[in-house]
Enzyme design. Structure first.
Site, PDB file in Angstrom:
ATOM      1  CE  LYS A 127      -3.814   1.938   2.465  1.00  0.00           C
ATOM      2  NZ  LYS A 127      -4.899   1.749   3.731  1.00  0.00           N
ATOM      3  CB  SER A 202      -8.107   3.613   2.695  1.00  0.00           C
ATOM      4  OG  SER A 202      -7.170   2.814   3.625  1.00  0.00           O
ATOM      5  CB  SER A 226      -8.350   0.574   5.706  1.00  0.00           C
ATOM      6  OG  SER A 226      -8.850   1.903   5.812  1.00  0.00           O
TER       7      SER A 226
END
Lengths: 548, 148
Positions: A127, A202, A226
């Site tokens: 990420k 997210s 997330s």
């Protein structure tokens, strides 16, 4: 497609509404069968050698050690699929230039009979809010466009030490603020199951990349769900470890009292291997735990020798508040089917109540907004990031931040600034922290009477793109299933458990399994046995199914 | 942010008990229904702020405090959304939290602090290379005006 309740989640958890009924669930075994019916719709690929829940990491390791395949072939295979699917999925913000050369190094190690790390030749996505020294790390924000960190995050360093190849940086909602990945400052990621749907967020890029088999596994971060919600939306496994289990050094801070790095894999075993690699104390993060990291994976191998009741005696609590009004009916029936499945595996399943459940959502959003308004004050355009010229220092700050941050980030900073204003602290931040105490006590007590708790990972399957965009509260409502776990700091695993409907338009549904602090091993065991015994459910999106 | 107690004083003068009762009813509903904000949208007057020292968010002032130069369009766009969320936050005012200690973070371990000793970061050059405006040996910023 979605029920009216899912379109409008407002009546969610209203008391006196439809309640989860375990008796009904026990009687209606058809839920379990409906899951089978769904999956049988997908033609089984002829090249299919193993079910979708087998460990890809172990398969790679075996084929490298037996010299059946070379690391460069495996890497090339993934890169080809990445290149062919990326125009539709858009899960990556940066792709490493070094994948093939790193794979060649692994092949040379094998030729020289050198010892191979447990992740040798495994392509892992990271990420973009987790720092990598050899690639830009933007956190999905224009304010850090082209920013190159001067160090690897501890989690990334550990992956590399295990032989992993970092394939690229995955898309995300800016600094983690969002539940759809639509708040990225750069691009919108599509759900591999349906390009008109969001991958969740997210960590949407990390989840979509694993789902589309663009990489083997990936890292995400979980502040309020997330990792777990996008795992559910994309039909992959997501692990949110205990707060402090993994070092946050090199993770861009969003809400420091809640943030944790987590893992995605196409199987529970892969998520377990990844967590084992990145967990442990780190002197650069004072909140990282000194507890010993168990060998998660060795305990899973034992579970392969399944008897008829492999989970005999395990006490499972179904959180009744999570199956009330406002939760999509397809979700409710899938979770009920999962509860029946666990019962068939020998678990004692009962309904549990969590009175503080509904308070967690506003408390979470207060804490996260307040902490982010403080954490994001570091982005001032002076020491790194994009700078906008100005006559005077205050205007430079204002211009850099106005230019670099997206709307959602600006609004959260402003909400946090409001709630932390002099004289307002007691009314908002302190009260939210008091609610956190209630949630912690509540969950702790429930977890002494139960080994694990289960709930949906989200109240609906993946949203349509744009569906929640202009209504912040509707977006926040989707996090109701996950935020309490962050407030308590305990671990939770999401495992795909079914589909929203029969047919090719079916979207994956995730089961959340919650455990006591530092009890990830139990979650992996339950999740592993659950997925290995889930009959004929194949969580490979049609987009890439022929190819896998 | 300095906030006067004017709002409190004002409400104090007019039928406190009735307002209080209405508010309590509303909040007992909200506490049960976290998404019950929809009801409040058109009734902002009943939010917790109006009877206490809490003033509604002034987006322009907040933006100044947070050092974000908002355009007038952004102020207009954000104000109702922020107001709506702050109202929704207000539901926590209705819960009895007396004698509940605040939890600073997850129930994690403490005492993992290392000794507070300076260390040399070995990639110093790359740190400096990231600075947008650098004139050796200084990080350059525009002039600092003191408004006071």
């Amino acid at each position: 497609m979605l029920s009216a309740a899912a379109q409008n989640p407002r009546p969610l958890l209203q008391r006196g509404g439809r309640k989860f009924n375990l008796q009904k669930c026990r009687r209606s075994r058809h839920f379990y069968h409906s899951v089978q019916a769904v999956s049988s719709f997908y033609p089984q690929s002829e090249t299919l050698s193993s079910p979708s829940s087998s460990s890809e990491i172990l398969t790679i390791r075996k084929s490298l050690l037996s010299r059946e395949r070379k690391a460069v072939e495996i890497a090339q295979n993934y890169l080809n699929r990445l290149r062919s699917t990326e125009p539709q999925i858009r899960s990556f913000l940066h792709i490493s230039q070094n994948v093939m050369s790193e794979a060649e190094q692994i092949d040379r190690k094998i030729e020289r009979n050198e010892e191979l790390g447990p992740l040798a030749g495994v392509l892992i996505g990271v990420k973009d809010n987790i720092c990598t020294v050899d690639m830009p790390s933007t956190g999905g924000s224009r304010i850090l466009e082209n920013y190159r960190p001067t160090f690897d995050a501890t989690a990334v360093r550990k992956l590399r030490e295990c032989g992993a190849i970092i394939v690229g940086k995955t898309n995300m909602d800016e600094f983690g603020m969002g539940s759809t990945t639509e708040n990225s400052g750069f691009q919108v990621t599509a759900n591999p199951w349906n390009a008109e749907r969001v991958p969740g967020g997210s960590s949407g890029g990390s989840a979509a990349a694993v789902s589309a088999r663009q990489c083997v596994a990936s890292l995400g971060s979980d502040t309020g769900g997330s990792v777990r919600q996008p795992a559910a939306f994309c039909g992959v496994v997501g692990m949110k470890p205990t707060y402090g289990r993994v070092s946050r050094y090199g993770l861009m801070a969003y809400a420091s009292s809640l943030d944790v790095i987590g893992c995605f894999g196409s199987s529970v075993a892969d998520a377990a291997i990844l967590l084992e690699a990145i967990a442990g104390h780190d002197r650069f993060d004072a909140t990282s735990s000194k507890r010993e990291v168990p060998e998660f994976t060795s305990q899973l191998e034992a579970a392969e020798f399944l008897d008829s009741k492999p989970l005999k005696g395990l006490r499972v609590g179904v959180i009744s508040e999570t199956l009330g009004d406002g939760v999509d009916s397809g979700i409710v029936s899938s979770i009920q089917a999962a509860a029946s499945h666990l019962e068939e595996l020998g678990c004692t399943v009962k309904e549990v109540n969590m009175p503080s459940f509904s308070l967690g959502l506003p408390a979470y959003y207060i804490l996260a907004s307040c902490e982010s308004s403080s954490n994001l004050s570091r982005y001032d355009g002076i020491r790194y990031g994009n700078q906008i010229a100005a006559e005077e220092l205050t205007s430079l700050y204002g211009a850099c931040r106005a230019n670099g941050f997206g709307s959602e980030v600006k609004m959260r900073i402003l909400m946090g600034t409001y709630a932390l204003s002099a004289g307002y602290y007691d009314a908002y931040y302190k009260r939210a922290q008091q609610v956190r105490t209630l949630v912690q006590k509540n969950l702790k007590a429930t977890l002494t009477e139960n080994d694990v708790l289960i709930s949906p990972a989200a109240p609906s399957p993946a949203y349509r793109m744009g569906e929640k965009k202009n209504d912040p509260l509707a977006m926040y409502a989707g996090d109701i299933m996950t935020v309490n776990v962050n407030l308590a700091g305990i671990p939770a695993l999401v495992v795909p458990c079914g589909f929203s409907e029969v047919g090719p338009s079916g979207l994956p549904i995730g089961l959340q399994i919650i455990g006591a602090a530092f009890d990830e091993a139990k979650l992996f065991k339950v999740g592993h046995i659950f997925e290995r015994t889930l009959q004929r459910c194949r969580f490979v999106p049609p987009l890439v199914d022929k190819d896998v | 942010m300095a906030v006067a107690n004017a709002a409190l004083a004002m409400v104090g003068g007019i039928g406190v008990t009735m307002l209080q009762r209405q508010r309590n009813q509303l909040y007992s509903f909200m506490a049960k229904n976290p998404l019950g904000h929809a009801l409040l949208r058109s009734r902002r007057d009943f939010s917790a702020r109006s009877s206490s020292s809490l003033l509604p968010p002034d987006v322009s002032r907040l933006a100044e405090t947070a050092r974000i130069a908002l355009t007038p369009d952004e102020v207009e766009e954000f104000a109702p959304k922020i107001g709506q969320v702050i109202d929704w936050f207000g539901q926590l005012q209705a819960i009895d939290l007396q004698n509940v200690d605040p939890a600073l973070r997850a129930d994690a371990e403490s005492n993992n602090l290392r000794e507070d000793l300076p260390e040399t970061f070995d990639n110093r050059e790359s740190l400096l290379a990231a600075v947008p405006t650098y004139e050796k040996p200084y990080i350059k910023v525009p002039k600092v005006l003191n408004k006071d």
